[in-house]
Design a protein around this motif. Structure first.
Motif, mmCIF file in Angstrom:
data_model
loop_
_atom_site.group_PDB
_atom_site.id
_atom_site.type_symbol
_atom_site.label_atom_id
_atom_site.label_comp_id
_atom_site.label_asym_id
_atom_site.label_seq_id
_atom_site.Cartn_x
_atom_site.Cartn_y
_atom_site.Cartn_z
ATOM 1 N N ALA A 40 0.772 -1.128 -0.129
ATOM 2 C CA ALA A 40 -0.094 -0.024 0.001
ATOM 3 C C ALA A 40 0.714 1.195 0.040
ATOM 4 N N GLY A 41 1.897 1.287 -0.815
ATOM 5 C CA GLY A 41 2.952 2.317 -0.914
ATOM 6 C C GLY A 41 2.309 3.343 -1.789
ATOM 7 N N ASN A 42 2.955 4.480 -2.222
ATOM 8 C CA ASN A 42 2.326 5.464 -2.913
ATOM 9 C C ASN A 42 2.226 5.189 -4.351
ATOM 10 N N TYR A 47 -2.503 2.438 -9.586
ATOM 11 C CA TYR A 47 -3.179 1.329 -9.814
ATOM 12 C C TYR A 47 -4.552 1.552 -9.388
ATOM 13 N N PHE A 48 -4.975 2.198 -8.573
ATOM 14 C CA PHE A 48 -6.507 2.462 -8.189
ATOM 15 C C PHE A 48 -7.065 3.477 -9.363
ATOM 16 N N ALA A 67 -2.089 -3.984 3.848
ATOM 17 C CA ALA A 67 -1.412 -2.796 4.436
ATOM 18 C C ALA A 67 -0.806 -3.022 5.775
ATOM 19 N N ARG A 68 0.364 -3.684 5.628
ATOM 20 C CA ARG A 68 0.976 -4.273 6.990
ATOM 21 C C ARG A 68 1.242 -2.999 7.913
ATOM 22 N N ARG A 69 1.456 -1.654 7.597
ATOM 23 C CA ARG A 69 1.469 -0.473 8.644
ATOM 24 C C ARG A 69 0.216 0.070 8.827
ATOM 25 N N LYS A 70 -0.430 -0.463 10.072
ATOM 26 C CA LYS A 70 -1.726 0.166 10.355
ATOM 27 C C LYS A 70 -1.806 1.367 10.618
ATOM 28 N N GLU A 71 -0.803 2.164 10.617
ATOM 29 C CA GLU A 71 -0.754 3.477 10.842
ATOM 30 C C GLU A 71 -1.308 4.240 9.468
ATOM 31 N N THR A 72 -1.161 3.462 8.466
ATOM 32 C CA THR A 72 -1.634 3.780 7.417
ATOM 33 C C THR A 72 -3.214 3.879 6.875
#
Length: 397
Positions: A40-42, A47-48, A67-72
Motif C-alpha cells: 500500500a505504498g505510494n 493502480y487505483f 497494508a501491513r503498517r496500520k498507521e496508514t
C-alpha cells in the motif's frame, strides 16, 4: 499533424507464444475479475486509477488490500471509502481474488509471487520481479506448471504511442537502426530507505524502463559494458540522514543481436531533464519518442526521403504506466494471452546482472539468454480528428 504510413516491411514480425494455452483459475466473461493487492505504498494510487476505469464498467471487482503498517489505514480508508484492508498477505492470498497485484519493496517480490502462484492466483508484480534471472525463471516455471499468468512491470510495450512508433521503425521508416540511446532517472527517494540501501541498482529500478523499450525495438542484448558511480553519499529519508549504499549513477553500453548499439543512462540523482525519452538512429532517418517511455507525449520522425521532421501526437494521452493491470483483466475475460513476454523480462534481469558485473570487473560481459520479440503493431484509428477530449480514453468517446 503530418501522418506517415510507410510501405513494405523490412523485418519479420514474430508473435511470442502464438497458440493460446488453457488458463486455469481465471474469471469468465460473465463476472468481473477480482483483484487483490499486497502493498500500500505510494504507487497504489496509480493502480487505483486503473481500477477506477474498470470497476464502473463491470470488468473488475476490488478485493482485499494488504497494508501491513496500520498507521496508514486511516488515510487509505479516508481516501478510498469502502476499501477492505488486511494486515497480512494471507488475507489476500486466501480470499477469492483472481489476480494478486504485488507492489511491496523489491526484496519481497519473489517470495510473494511464489506464494500467490501456489494459491492459484494470477500475478502482476512491480519491477523487478526477482533479484536474479535464475530466481525469476523458477517463478515462471511455477506459473507455467499451474497454467497461470505472471506479468512483470514495466509495461511500456503496452503504450499505444510507443507501439505506433515501434510499428513505423519496424516497417523501415528510418532504415536499419544502428544506434539508440535512452535516459531516465530521478532525484532519489525521501520516503523509502530500500531505494538507496544498495539492494536495487539504478538500472534495475529506473533504467529498466528504457532497457525494456530499447530491447523491444532492437531485440535481445548479447553484450554489456557498464560504469557506475556514487554522486550523493548521504540523503535525508523520512527526516533522517541516511548513507547511500551502492551506486546511484549507471551508464551502460549494449550490443544487440542484430548488431545495433544502444546506450542508457539511469540514476537516482538526476534532478530534471529535457530531452527525448528514446532516440533511434537509422541509415535513412531518425526517430525520437517524446516525454518518457512510461508516459509518452508523442514522437517525431525524420526521413531523408521526406526531408523534414514529422511530429505525431500521443495516441492516447490517458494511458497509464500501471495499465498492465488492465491488460491482465482484459486478457482473463477474453481468454487470451496478455501482450506480455515473460522471456523478455527474464532477459532484462540477466542484462542487469551483466551490467553490475561489467562495472565491477571493468570489462564487457556476454549475455546468453534470448527472447522472441512481441508483435506490437497497432491498428490506428483513422478518425482521430474527431477526438477532442484528451482527458478521456479514446474508447470512451
Amino acid at each position: 499533424m503530418a501522418r506517415h504510413r510507410p510501405g513494405g516491411g523490412r523485418r519479420r514480425y514474430v508473435v511470442l507464444r502464438a497458440g493460446a494455452r488453457h488458463i486455469a483459475g481465471g474469471a469468465t466473461p460473465l463476472r468481473p475479475v477480482t483483484v487483490g493487492i499486497i502493498g500500500a505504498g505510494n504507487v497504489i494510487w496509480a493502480y487505483f486509477q486503473v481500477l477506477d476505469r474498470l470497476l464502473p464498467r463491470g470488468l473488475a471487482r476490488m478485493g482485499p488490500v494488504c497494508a501491513r503498517r496500520k498507521e496508514t489505514w486511516q488515510d487509505l480508508q479516508t481516501r478510498r471509502p469502502g476499501v477492505q484492508l488486511v494486515p497480512d498477505p494471507a488475507g489476500v492470498l486466501e480470499s477469492d481474488v483472481d489476480v494478486v497485484l504485488i507492489i511491496t519493496p523489491p526484496e519481497t517480490h519473489s517470495s510473494l509471487v511464489q506464494m500467490a502462484l501456489e494459491h492459484a492466483k494470477h500475478v502482476l508484480v512491480e519491477k523487478p520481479a526477482a533479484a536474479t534471472r535464475c530466481e525469476a525463471k523458477q517463478l515462471d516455471q511455477l506459473a507455467q506448471e499451474r497454467a497461470l499468468h505472471l506479468m512483470c512491470a514495466p509495461f511500456v510495450q503496452l503504450a499505444p504511442t510507443f507501439r505506433a512508433l515501434w510499428g513505423r521503425i519496424h516497417e523501415g521508416a528510418i532504415g536499419k537502426v544502428h544506434s539508440a540511446r535512452g535516459l531516465y532517472g530521478n532525484a532519489g527517494s525521501t520516503w523509502a530507505r530500500w531505494y538507496h540501501d544498495g539492494g536495487v541498482s539504478p538500472l534495475a529500478e529506473v533504467g529498466i524502463y528504457n532497457l525494456k523499450s530499447l530491447t523491444a525495438v532492437l531485440g535481445p542484448v548479447v553484450e554489456v559494458q557498464s560504469a557506475e558511480s556514487l554522486a550523493v553519499a548521504e540523503r535525508e529519508i523520512c527526516g533522517e540522514a541516511v548513507g547511500t549504499a551502492g551506486a546511484d549513477v549507471s551508464h551502460v553500453l549494449l550490443r544487440h543481436v542484430d548488431g545495433a548499439l544502444s546506450s542508457l543512462v539511469s540514476g537516482h540523482c538526476i534532478q530534471r531533464y529535457r530531452r527525448p525519452a528514446l532516440e533511434f538512429y537509422g541509415t535513412e532517418g531518425t526517430a525520437n519518442l517524446l516525454g518518457d517511455d512510461w508516459d509518452p507525449r508523442g514522437f517525431e520522425i525524420w526521413r531523408n526521403s521526406a526531408g523534414c521532421w514529422e511530429e505525431f501526437e500521443p495516441l492516447d494521452p490517458t494511458w497509464l504506466w500501471a495499465d498492465g493491470l488492465a491488460e491482465m483483466v482484459n486478457a482473463l475475460r477474453e481468454k487470451r494471452q496478455p501482450l506480455h513476454s515473460i522471456e523478455h523480462d527474464l532477459h532484462l534481469l540477466e542484462v542487469i546482472e551483466a551490467g553490475t558485473r561489467a562495472a565491477r570487473e571493468k570489462r564487457a560481459i556476454a549475455v546468453q539468454s534470448r527472447f522472441r520479440p512481441l508483435d506490437l503493431r497497432l491498428q490506428e484509428r483513422q478518425d482521430r480528428h474527431h477526438l477532442h477530449d484528451h482527458t478521456r480514453a479514446t474508447n470512451e468517446q
